[in-house]
Enzyme design. Structure first.
Site, PDB file in Angstrom:
ATOM      1  N   ASP A 133      21.802  -1.374  15.265  1.00  0.00           N
ATOM      2  CA  ASP A 133      23.139  -1.717  14.781  1.00  0.00           C
ATOM      3  C   ASP A 133      24.034  -2.218  15.911  1.00  0.00           C
ATOM      4  O   ASP A 133      24.731  -3.220  15.775  1.00  0.00           O
ATOM      5  CB  ASP A 133      23.791  -0.495  14.121  1.00  0.00           C
ATOM      6  CG  ASP A 133      22.940   0.070  13.001  1.00  0.00           C
ATOM      7  OD1 ASP A 133      21.967  -0.592  12.611  1.00  0.00           O
ATOM      8  OD2 ASP A 133      23.243   1.175  12.537  1.00  0.00           O
ATOM      9  N   SER A 181      30.350   1.879  11.961  1.00  0.00           N
ATOM     10  CA  SER A 181      30.546   2.643  13.199  1.00  0.00           C
ATOM     11  C   SER A 181      30.075   1.850  14.424  1.00  0.00           C
ATOM     12  O   SER A 181      30.731   1.860  15.461  1.00  0.00           O
ATOM     13  CB  SER A 181      29.869   4.013  13.128  1.00  0.00           C
ATOM     14  OG  SER A 181      28.502   3.878  12.868  1.00  0.00           O
ATOM     15  N   GLY A 210      30.444   3.589   5.439  1.00  0.00           N
ATOM     16  CA  GLY A 210      29.357   4.337   4.810  1.00  0.00           C
ATOM     17  C   GLY A 210      28.542   3.539   3.814  1.00  0.00           C
ATOM     18  O   GLY A 210      27.866   4.100   2.954  1.00  0.00           O
ATOM     19  N   ALA A 211      28.590   2.214   3.900  1.00  0.00           N
ATOM     20  CA  ALA A 211      27.850   1.385   2.946  1.00  0.00           C
ATOM     21  C   ALA A 211      26.552   0.850   3.539  1.00  0.00           C
ATOM     22  O   ALA A 211      25.878   0.025   2.935  1.00  0.00           O
ATOM     23  CB  ALA A 211      28.728   0.225   2.482  1.00  0.00           C
ATOM     24  N   HIS A 214      14.237   1.860   9.936  1.00  0.00           N
ATOM     25  CA  HIS A 214      13.769   3.090  10.603  1.00  0.00           C
ATOM     26  C   HIS A 214      12.613   2.784  11.558  1.00  0.00           C
ATOM     27  O   HIS A 214      11.751   3.629  11.807  1.00  0.00           O
ATOM     28  CB  HIS A 214      13.378   4.166   9.581  1.00  0.00           C
ATOM     29  CG  HIS A 214      14.557   4.716   8.847  1.00  0.00           C
ATOM     30  ND1 HIS A 214      15.359   5.695   9.368  1.00  0.00           N
ATOM     31  CD2 HIS A 214      15.101   4.370   7.657  1.00  0.00           C
ATOM     32  CE1 HIS A 214      16.339   5.961   8.518  1.00  0.00           C
ATOM     33  NE2 HIS A 214      16.214   5.152   7.476  1.00  0.00           N
ATOM     34  N   THR A 215      12.582   1.579  12.044  1.00  0.00           N
ATOM     35  CA  THR A 215      11.567   1.185  13.030  1.00  0.00           C
ATOM     36  C   THR A 215      12.160   1.148  14.426  1.00  0.00           C
ATOM     37  O   THR A 215      11.424   1.214  15.405  1.00  0.00           O
ATOM     38  CB  THR A 215      11.018  -0.214  12.701  1.00  0.00           C
ATOM     39  OG1 THR A 215      12.129  -1.060  12.403  1.00  0.00           O
ATOM     40  CG2 THR A 215      10.092  -0.191  11.508  1.00  0.00           C
ATOM     41  N   SER A 272      26.955  -0.622   8.937  1.00  0.00           N
ATOM     42  CA  SER A 272      27.224  -0.270  10.336  1.00  0.00           C
ATOM     43  C   SER A 272      28.667  -0.449  10.771  1.00  0.00           C
ATOM     44  O   SER A 272      28.946  -1.060  11.806  1.00  0.00           O
ATOM     45  CB  SER A 272      26.336  -1.079  11.268  1.00  0.00           C
ATOM     46  OG  SER A 272      25.027  -0.784  11.013  1.00  0.00           O
ATOM     47  N   TYR A 326      18.940  12.007   8.597  1.00  0.00           N
ATOM     48  CA  TYR A 326      18.474  10.928   9.482  1.00  0.00           C
ATOM     49  C   TYR A 326      17.795  11.523  10.724  1.00  0.00           C
ATOM     50  O   TYR A 326      16.689  11.124  11.092  1.00  0.00           O
ATOM     51  CB  TYR A 326      19.682  10.073   9.898  1.00  0.00           C
ATOM     52  CG  TYR A 326      19.332   8.910  10.796  1.00  0.00           C
ATOM     53  CD1 TYR A 326      19.140   7.636  10.271  1.00  0.00           C
ATOM     54  CD2 TYR A 326      19.202   9.075  12.180  1.00  0.00           C
ATOM     55  CE1 TYR A 326      18.819   6.560  11.095  1.00  0.00           C
ATOM     56  CE2 TYR A 326      18.888   8.022  13.003  1.00  0.00           C
ATOM     57  CZ  TYR A 326      18.699   6.764  12.463  1.00  0.00           C
ATOM     58  OH  TYR A 326      18.375   5.708  13.295  1.00  0.00           O
TER      59      TYR A 326
HETATM   60  C1  GLA Z   1      20.900   3.317  10.842  1.00  0.00           C
HETATM   61  C2  GLA Z   1      20.736   3.484  12.346  1.00  0.00           C
HETATM   62  C3  GLA Z   1      19.832   2.397  12.927  1.00  0.00           C
HETATM   63  C4  GLA Z   1      18.528   2.296  12.144  1.00  0.00           C
HETATM   64  C5  GLA Z   1      18.803   2.227  10.644  1.00  0.00           C
HETATM   65  C6  GLA Z   1      17.533   2.264   9.825  1.00  0.00           C
HETATM   66  O1  GLA Z   1      21.610   2.141  10.562  1.00  0.00           O
HETATM   67  O2  GLA Z   1      21.975   3.430  12.996  1.00  0.00           O
HETATM   68  O3  GLA Z   1      19.586   2.656  14.288  1.00  0.00           O
HETATM   69  O4  GLA Z   1      17.655   3.345  12.450  1.00  0.00           O
HETATM   70  O5  GLA Z   1      19.637   3.275  10.205  1.00  0.00           O
HETATM   71  O6  GLA Z   1      16.769   1.156  10.077  1.00  0.00           O
END
Ligand code: GLA
Length: 382
Positions: free
Chosen positions: A169, A125, A119-120, A33-34, A123, A219
């Site tokens: 991601d 998506s 959904g794990a 989340h940075t 990434s 989110y």
């Molecule tokens: C998801 C988002 C990313 C990132 C992470 C948390 O994967 O797609 O952009 O914010 O959460 O680090």
């Protein structure tokens, strides 16, 4: 993944001429989340991803077949002719985001499948977006650079899938390199490859198989909290462009102006910045104890301050701690999905057995186990 089935499905639906592309999912060692706060992330691409056979079809339409959903979707390239299936919107979004940037992909046929769990927190998506961004760029010779391919995936997520994600991601999926993590400064997009081969340790993901229904709105709410805290700090410190530029004392100056919730969210992000820097320094000296310690720190912050963990993830984290695992934390956006664990080789078997047994006793099913293999990013296979 064996692409034979994808190709033979493509042959039966659309003919024999095709190219195959793939893009991976990702792990993230630390820096969660940075990305949308202008901070650092530390991801690597993995050996699981999306695979697509694709060929131009000479029309202005797209015919896409998902092997995983056993479903065909046919749609156009304008908003009026968008697909209804959520999975197809990722492909449609990539096409539309290319068009918005002045590029002109044409119609195509595709069959695709994936082995990155949905959904794990790995990434899936982004892997899907990057596969099609890279493939369309190649087959229609669009000349889009790799940073822009990642941004096209990110905008797809924002505008067609409802998640206001950061760039981590899609960046990792496009730029991944075998055996290397990447340290990306999300404010400047400068990055470095870090060889990652922790001798004597394994990196393993434990998947709770919990999927949080409201993950995308939760989110987006976290992101709003960060932006709000940052806007307040900026009125006093104009040099602060992103929350990751701020210090704890700056945050404390605005404590009374923002909600306690926003304060806690911001506190986590500012703490996470320091943890990433600590991990970078520790990796340079091969000090995995410090790396692991900061991973636990991140878990604590994500659970108690950012509040994106859940009971199952916290339980896996507790088990890791009890077993003496070097580092463990919730990975990715949170609300379910995986923990990432840095575990000494000698402890690995005992840890996995204990985690399976205890988790099963409490939640009635075992977590899934994925050994992490750091692999290459978006590419053409054949
Ligand atoms: C998801 C988002 C990313 C990132 C992470 C948390 O994967 O797609 O952009 O914010 O959460 O680090």
């Amino acid at each position: 993944m064996n692409t034979k089935e994808i190709k033979s499905k493509f042959n039966s639906l659309f003919g024999s001429e095709l190219r195959v592309y793939t893009s991976p999912g990702r792990v993230n060692l630390i820096g969660e989340h940075t990305d949308y706060n202008g901070g650092f992330v530390f991801p690597g691409a993995i050996d699981k991803g999306i695979y697509a056979a694709i060929n131009p079809n000479g029309t202005g339409r797209i015919r896409a077949y998902s092997m995983d959903y056993n479903a065909l979707s046919e749609f156009g390239m304008t908003e009026a002719d968008a697909p209804r299936e959520p999975w197809a919107r990722y492909i449609f979004g990539v096409v539309r985001e290319m068009q918005k940037r002045g590029f002109e992909p044409k119609g195509f046929d595709t069959v695709f499948a994936g082995d990155v769990p949905l959904g794990a927190g790995m990434s899936s998506s982004a892997a899907l977006e990057s596969t099609f961004a890279n493939a369309l760029n190649d087959i229609f010779d669009l000349g889009i650079d790799r940073f822009e391919l990642a941004r096209i995936g990110q905008s797809t997520e924002h505008n067609y899938c409802g998640v206001k994600c950061g760039i981590m991601d899609q960046f990792a999926s496009v730029f991944g390199k075998e055996g290397h993590l990447m340290r990306l400064n999300c404010a400047t997009m400068e990055f470095e490859y870090f060889p990652f081969n922790p001798k004597g340790y394994k990196v393993v993901l434990l998947d709770t198989v919990v999927k949080h229904e409201l993950a995308s709105s939760a989110y987006n709410k976290r992101r709003e909290s960060c932006e709000n805290a940052c806007a307040h700090i900026k009125t006093k410190h104009q040099e602060v462009n992103y929350l990751s530029d701020a210090t704890m004392s700056m945050l404390d100056e605005v404590k009374d102006e923002i909600s306690n919730e926003d304060y806690m969210r911001a506190k986590y992000v500012i703490g996470e910045r320091q943890r990433v820097l600590d991990v970078c320094a520790a990796l340079e000296r091969g000090d995995y104890e410090t790396v692991g310690d900061r991973m636990y720190g991140t878990h604590h912050g994500m659970s108690k301050e950012y509040e994106v963990s859940c009971e199952e993830l916290d339980y896996l984290n507790d088990i890791a701690k009890e077993c003496g695992v070097t580092g463990s934390r919730v990975m990715g956006g949170g609300f379910g999905g995986c923990t990432i664990n840095l575990v000494k080789e000698g402890l690995y078997d005992k840890f996995i057995a204990t985690a399976k047994e205890k988790f099963n006793a409490k939640f009635g099913h075992e977590p899934k186990v994925y050994d992490v293999v750091i692999s290459d990013g978006a590419r053409r296979l054949e």
